[in-house]
Design an enzyme around this catalytic site. Structure first.
Site, PDB file in Angstrom:
ATOM      1  N   ASP A 157      39.452  18.165  11.032  1.00  0.00           N
ATOM      2  CA  ASP A 157      39.129  19.519  11.481  1.00  0.00           C
ATOM      3  C   ASP A 157      40.218  20.507  11.097  1.00  0.00           C
ATOM      4  OD1 ASP A 157      40.841  18.143  13.315  1.00  0.00           O
ATOM      5  OD2 ASP A 157      40.424  19.645  14.859  1.00  0.00           O
ATOM      6  N   GLU A 162      41.847  17.163  16.307  1.00  0.00           N
ATOM      7  CA  GLU A 162      43.296  17.261  16.496  1.00  0.00           C
ATOM      8  C   GLU A 162      43.729  18.673  16.828  1.00  0.00           C
ATOM      9  OE1 GLU A 162      47.470  17.956  15.674  1.00  0.00           O
ATOM     10  OE2 GLU A 162      45.801  18.848  14.569  1.00  0.00           O
TER      11      GLU A 162
END
Length: 379
Positions: free
Chosen positions: A82, A142
């Site tokens: 991400d 994350e």
């Protein structure tokens, strides 16, 4: 892959589809497309890929291994799929380069790290792969604290002898040996509205309670120990003539000492339970948390091996302890030897100026590959 075998044009062509897709944490469909791309890459070299479903709010995770028959790993390599950028970013800003740096959403944080991990393990000699059980783990969240994937990551780490995280190297080329812990809270205060002129005594000010929190908790900041508190936003009230019945704030806490944070957490819980103003209720939500990690004796042995590997390829290795968090916090806090910053050099992360230094890619890729080889031979 040695630096001499590296081809920058081929690398950037492989990086482009990983960068040129909207895959912020809150765009799970985009993260899933990154997972599809990485799955195809690893399956093409015969590695097994297992997909982990974390629900509809985030994309999937991937656990990739060269040995599907083991549940114990010599090395765990971590990368996240991400970014921080919202949907629609790529239409305005995609991967470019000026001959010295590449620019684009997540080019350094951390699509280049994902690609370097794949290129490193896919070029390992067969005898090294025969000696090592390797887990490559890619998570989808994350950037928002790995709140969905943290337990999954930590469970795999507990079955691993060491952890290598391919976040970008620092702007000066340093790797990361330690990261501060962090916690992010949203605090909401509910009081009672009243006319500020006619009957202020009948109101209970949520903003006054918020001010009490700011003045009280700011005293807990200690720059010497590295424990810091920051009230990053405040909101509330409807007008100067109304006693405010609502206020809210975002609180960021950073720390090196996990015990110090635990004590601070107790103090905050006490303040929630006992507001300074009668009639106030407080709602506290911890949105993200990562414990601090610092080197232990086994981590220092891993650092020494990396330094020796750097000498072998004429790449001086330096280290930093940094305030920002990563998934290294999760694995390092378990006591598992963990080193971070093994990706290419990058900077200006989380901004429209994010960059990756092009001439750092080949050497950092060679370093990662050779570290894995040296773990097999010396670890």
């Amino acid at each position: 892959m040695t630096a001499k075998e590296f081809n920058l044009e081929t690398y950037l062509e492989a990086l482009k589809p990983l960068v040129n897709i909207d895959c912020g944490t809150s765009t799970p469909a985009g993260v899933a497309k990154i997972a599809d791309m990485m799955t195809e890459k690893y399956e093409s070299i015969g590695w097994q890929v297992a997909r982990e479903d974390f629900g509809e709010q985030v994309g999937p995770g991937l656990l990739v291994t060269n040995n599907p028959d083991t549940d114990q790993f010599d090395i765990m390599l971590i990368g996240h799929m991400d970014t921080v950028f919202p949907e629609g970013t790529v239409a305005e800003w995609s991967l470019t380069n000026d001959g010295e740096k590449a620019y684009g959403p997540g080019c350094a944080d951390m699509k280049s790290g994902l690609l370097n991990i794949f290129l490193a393990v896919s070029s390992l000699p067969a005898d090294v792969l025969d000696r090592l059980n390797i887990a490559v783990v890619m998570n989808p969240d994350e950037e928002t604290g790995s709140t969905f994937s943290d337990k999954w990551l930590m469970a795999i780490a507990q079955k691993s002898k060491c952890v290598l995280v391919a976040e970008a190297a620092r702007a000066d080329g340093s790797l990361v040996k330690a990261r501060k812990g962090m916690a992010h809270y949203v605090v909401e205060f509910n009081g009672k509205a009243a006319h500020a002129g006619n009957e202020p005594e009948n109101g209970v000010s949520a903003i006054t309670e918020l001010a009490h929190w700011i003045s009280t908790l700011n005293q807990e900041t200690n720059f010497e120990t590295g424990t810091t508190l920051n009230f990053g936003t405040v909101r509330g009230g409807t007008g100067s003539n109304v006693v405010p019945d609502f206020a809210a704030t975002d609180l960021d806490i950073r720390f090196w000492d996990n015990d110090a944070y635990a004590a601070l957490e107790e103090k905050i819980a006490e303040m929630v339970a006992n507001p300074s103003l009668e009639g106030i209720s407080i709602n506290l939500t911890r949105k993200a948390y990562k414990p601090a990690f610092t080197p232990n004796a086994d981590s220092e042995k891993l650092m020494a091996l990396i330094e020796e590997t750097g000498k072998e390829i004429d790449l001086p290795i330096t280290w930093q302890a940094v305030g920002g968090g990563s998934d290294a916090n999760l694995t390092g806090s378990l006591g598992i030897p963990t080193v971070d910053g093994l990706g290419p050099i990058g900077g200006a992360m989380h901004s429209r100026n994010e960059f990756m230094v092009l001439d750092s890619i080949a050497k950092r890729l060679e370093l990662l590959r050779n570290v894995i080889i040296n773990i097999a031979e010396r670890g």
